[in-house]
Write a protein that holds these residues in place. Structure first.
Motif, short mmCIF file in Angstrom:
data_model
loop_
_atom_site.label_atom_id
_atom_site.label_comp_id
_atom_site.label_asym_id
_atom_site.label_seq_id
_atom_site.Cartn_x
_atom_site.Cartn_y
_atom_site.Cartn_z
N GLY A 149 0.86 -1.28 -0.02
CA GLY A 149 0.15 -0.04 0.06
C GLY A 149 0.91 1.25 -0.04
N TRP A 153 0.96 4.28 -2.89
CA TRP A 153 0.57 5.55 -2.75
C TRP A 153 1.68 6.27 -3.15
CZ3 TRP A 153 -3.38 8.51 -0.65
CH2 TRP A 153 -4.43 7.83 -0.47
N ILE A 170 1.68 8.87 -6.29
CA ILE A 170 1.74 10.31 -6.26
C ILE A 170 2.99 11.06 -6.78
CG2 ILE A 170 1.92 12.15 -4.39
CD1 ILE A 170 -0.11 10.33 -2.54
N LEU A 199 -5.35 5.44 -6.74
CA LEU A 199 -5.20 5.32 -5.33
C LEU A 199 -6.42 4.55 -5.00
CD1 LEU A 199 -3.39 8.43 -4.55
CD2 LEU A 199 -2.45 6.15 -4.60
N THR A 250 -5.90 0.65 -3.32
CA THR A 250 -5.91 0.57 -2.09
C THR A 250 -7.24 -0.46 -1.67
OG1 THR A 250 -5.14 2.73 -1.76
CG2 THR A 250 -6.28 1.84 0.23
#
Length: 149
Positions: A77, A81, A85, A120, A124
């Motif tokens: 995870g 992320w 990003i 995302l 997730t």
């Protein structure tokens, strides 16, 4: 007639004395996330390719077993992320550098933001809600790892 040439490092717009310098924080994020991503990616590759039977062992059961451990859920995870990003911020920088129209820049940045947020959320959800053996499923459709459970 003489013409004045500004110093090479003169900002295009007047310096703002108040507010957050988002470009600076974006620059810092790219460096910090890059270092963390190197550690996360090489750890991911080492665990998946070097430990155990190597690449031949990677299948549905391997992923199911790995994601049953909260440590690997957080690891993957965090990698998801940081990478999304990081990539989105890099694309935003490219748009700022190469899109000359203000409207086009805004449209492209919104498209990047939407893509990053959607990926995302979906990524997730997959990592933290993954269940290789859902209750109530027909036994013939379940993977072999679920037969003994």
């Amino acid at each position: 007639m003489s013409q004045t040439i500004e110093a090479p490092r003169t900002p295009a717009r007047a310096n703002r004395s108040s507010g957050t310098n988002w470009e600076k924080w974006g620059w810092i994020y790219m460096r910090a996330s890059g270092v963390l991503l190197i550690v996360l990616i090489f750890g991911h590759l080492f665990m998946n390719l070097m430990v155990g039977d190597g690449v031949s062992a990677i299948d549905f059961a391997f992923v199911g077993g790995k994601w049953s451990d909260p440590f690997w859920q957080v690891w993957d995870g965090l990698m998801l992320w940081l990478a999304l990003i990081h990539g989105g911020n890099g694309m935003r920088t490219l748009v700022n550098d190469y899109a000359h129209s203000r409207g086009m820049r805004g449209t492209l940045k919104i498209a990047i933001l939407v893509a990053v947020v959607v990926l995302l959320v979906l990524g997730t959800l997959v990592i933290f809600t993954f269940d290789p053996c859902p209750a109530g499923s027909p036994a013939d459709l379940l993977p072999s790892i679920c037969k003994g459970l």
